[in-house]
Design a protein around this motif. Sequence first.
Motif, PDB file in Angstrom:
ATOM      1  N   SER A   1      28.710  49.267 -19.882  1.00 19.56           N
ATOM      2  CA  SER A   1      29.252  48.470 -20.976  1.00 19.56           C
ATOM      3  C   SER A   1      28.385  48.638 -22.214  1.00 19.56           C
ATOM      4  O   SER A   1      27.170  48.420 -22.168  1.00 19.56           O
ATOM      5  CB  SER A   1      29.317  46.994 -20.570  1.00 19.56           C
ATOM      6  N   LEU A   2      29.005  49.045 -23.318  1.00 17.78           N
ATOM      7  CA  LEU A   2      28.318  49.173 -24.597  1.00 17.78           C
ATOM      8  C   LEU A   2      28.647  47.943 -25.436  1.00 17.78           C
ATOM      9  O   LEU A   2      29.813  47.690 -25.734  1.00 17.78           O
ATOM     10  CB  LEU A   2      28.763  50.434 -25.325  1.00 17.78           C
ATOM     11  N   ASN A   3      27.627  47.170 -25.795  1.00 15.29           N
ATOM     12  CA  ASN A   3      27.831  45.905 -26.492  1.00 15.29           C
ATOM     13  C   ASN A   3      27.307  45.965 -27.921  1.00 15.29           C
ATOM     14  O   ASN A   3      26.190  46.436 -28.164  1.00 15.29           O
ATOM     15  CB  ASN A   3      27.123  44.774 -25.740  1.00 15.29           C
ATOM     16  N   ILE A   4      28.100  45.476 -28.855  1.00 12.38           N
ATOM     17  CA  ILE A   4      27.707  45.410 -30.260  1.00 12.38           C
ATOM     18  C   ILE A   4      27.072  44.044 -30.519  1.00 12.38           C
ATOM     19  O   ILE A   4      27.707  43.010 -30.283  1.00 12.38           O
ATOM     20  CB  ILE A   4      28.916  45.589 -31.195  1.00 12.38           C
TER      21      ILE A   4
ATOM     22  N   ASN B   1      33.753  49.978 -22.405  1.00  9.96           N
ATOM     23  CA  ASN B   1      33.201  50.528 -21.168  1.00  9.96           C
ATOM     24  C   ASN B   1      33.388  52.038 -21.116  1.00  9.96           C
ATOM     25  O   ASN B   1      34.464  52.551 -21.448  1.00  9.96           O
ATOM     26  CB  ASN B   1      33.884  49.910 -19.943  1.00  9.96           C
ATOM     27  N   ILE B   2      32.342  52.739 -20.672  1.00  4.71           N
ATOM     28  CA  ILE B   2      32.432  54.180 -20.475  1.00  4.71           C
ATOM     29  C   ILE B   2      31.979  54.523 -19.058  1.00  4.71           C
ATOM     30  O   ILE B   2      31.385  53.693 -18.363  1.00  4.71           O
ATOM     31  CB  ILE B   2      31.572  54.955 -21.507  1.00  4.71           C
ATOM     32  N   ALA B   3      32.275  55.754 -18.620  1.00  2.47           N
ATOM     33  CA  ALA B   3      31.859  56.224 -17.295  1.00  2.47           C
ATOM     34  C   ALA B   3      30.553  56.988 -17.441  1.00  2.47           C
ATOM     35  O   ALA B   3      30.526  58.097 -17.959  1.00  2.47           O
ATOM     36  CB  ALA B   3      32.936  57.116 -16.682  1.00  2.47           C
ATOM     37  N   ALA B   4      29.476  56.381 -16.989  1.00  2.00           N
ATOM     38  CA  ALA B   4      28.150  56.997 -17.102  1.00  2.00           C
ATOM     39  C   ALA B   4      27.675  57.490 -15.742  1.00  2.00           C
ATOM     40  O   ALA B   4      28.337  57.288 -14.725  1.00  2.00           O
ATOM     41  CB  ALA B   4      27.158  56.000 -17.691  1.00  2.00           C
ATOM     42  N   ALA B   5      26.511  58.101 -15.728  1.00  2.00           N
ATOM     43  CA  ALA B   5      25.993  58.701 -14.495  1.00  2.00           C
ATOM     44  C   ALA B   5      25.805  57.681 -13.384  1.00  2.00           C
ATOM     45  O   ALA B   5      25.969  57.991 -12.198  1.00  2.00           O
ATOM     46  CB  ALA B   5      24.675  59.402 -14.787  1.00  2.00           C
ATOM     47  N   ASN B   6      25.482  56.428 -13.757  1.00  2.00           N
ATOM     48  CA  ASN B   6      25.261  55.382 -12.759  1.00  2.00           C
ATOM     49  C   ASN B   6      26.470  54.477 -12.563  1.00  2.00           C
ATOM     50  O   ASN B   6      26.355  53.412 -11.958  1.00  2.00           O
ATOM     51  CB  ASN B   6      24.043  54.544 -13.145  1.00  2.00           C
ATOM     52  N   GLY B   7      27.611  54.888 -13.082  1.00  2.00           N
ATOM     53  CA  GLY B   7      28.829  54.090 -12.935  1.00  2.00           C
ATOM     54  C   GLY B   7      29.311  53.562 -14.269  1.00  2.00           C
ATOM     55  O   GLY B   7      28.942  54.073 -15.336  1.00  2.00           O
ATOM     56  N   LYS B   8      30.119  52.525 -14.215  1.00  2.00           N
ATOM     57  CA  LYS B   8      30.671  51.953 -15.442  1.00  2.00           C
ATOM     58  C   LYS B   8      29.558  51.337 -16.282  1.00  2.00           C
ATOM     59  O   LYS B   8      28.746  50.563 -15.781  1.00  2.00           O
ATOM     60  CB  LYS B   8      31.719  50.888 -15.108  1.00  2.00           C
TER      61      LYS B   8
END
Length: 204
Positions: A53-56, A44-51
Amino acid sequence: MQELIIHPSYFPDVISLIHIHKATQLAFEVHDSYVKQTYRNRTNIAAANGKLSLNIPILHQKKGHSVPYKTIEIDHSQSWKSNHLKSIKSAYYSSPYFEYYQDELEQLYEDIPELLLDWNVKATMFLLEQLNIDKEIRNTSTYSNDSKAKQLITAKAKQTIILDPYIQVFQEKHGFLQPLSGLDLLFNLGPAAGSYLKSQHSKI
């Protein structure tokens, strides 16, 4: 705390890093089964629209069978690598230290192993190196069934630890977000990340 057993994950989250920082030794669990809804294939990262989730994506094996984690292959037919890099850059380009670590991060993504476990060990070691966390590390010889390791790898686990806030990108918009990947800590605090991790030892 003595030895900490962890399931290698896709860029361990900050809470896992606090446990790692406090431990004297580290053991990678390499004899477990692959379980969905865990940090084995997401971060999980902090993006412009909130948390975010980056999934492989992974190559799924037969259903109804317990599949060893160490045999799970990444689905390289999908363009997840470039998408994840773009998402990380978009989220953190304005953070204080992203440019300092950008080249090393891009180099890391240039050579991704076939197996998910191998990639996660590589991603974990990248974070530990950049955070100057030097531990004696071994692989487990048999399955440990460690309860703390299972809790730390479970994405849906209830968070009982409230971290002291540190400055995050988009914090004015979304407040302090947790749990997030250790990349968030690295890009926002840089060399001060180690001091932050040490300051949180009493939380665990």
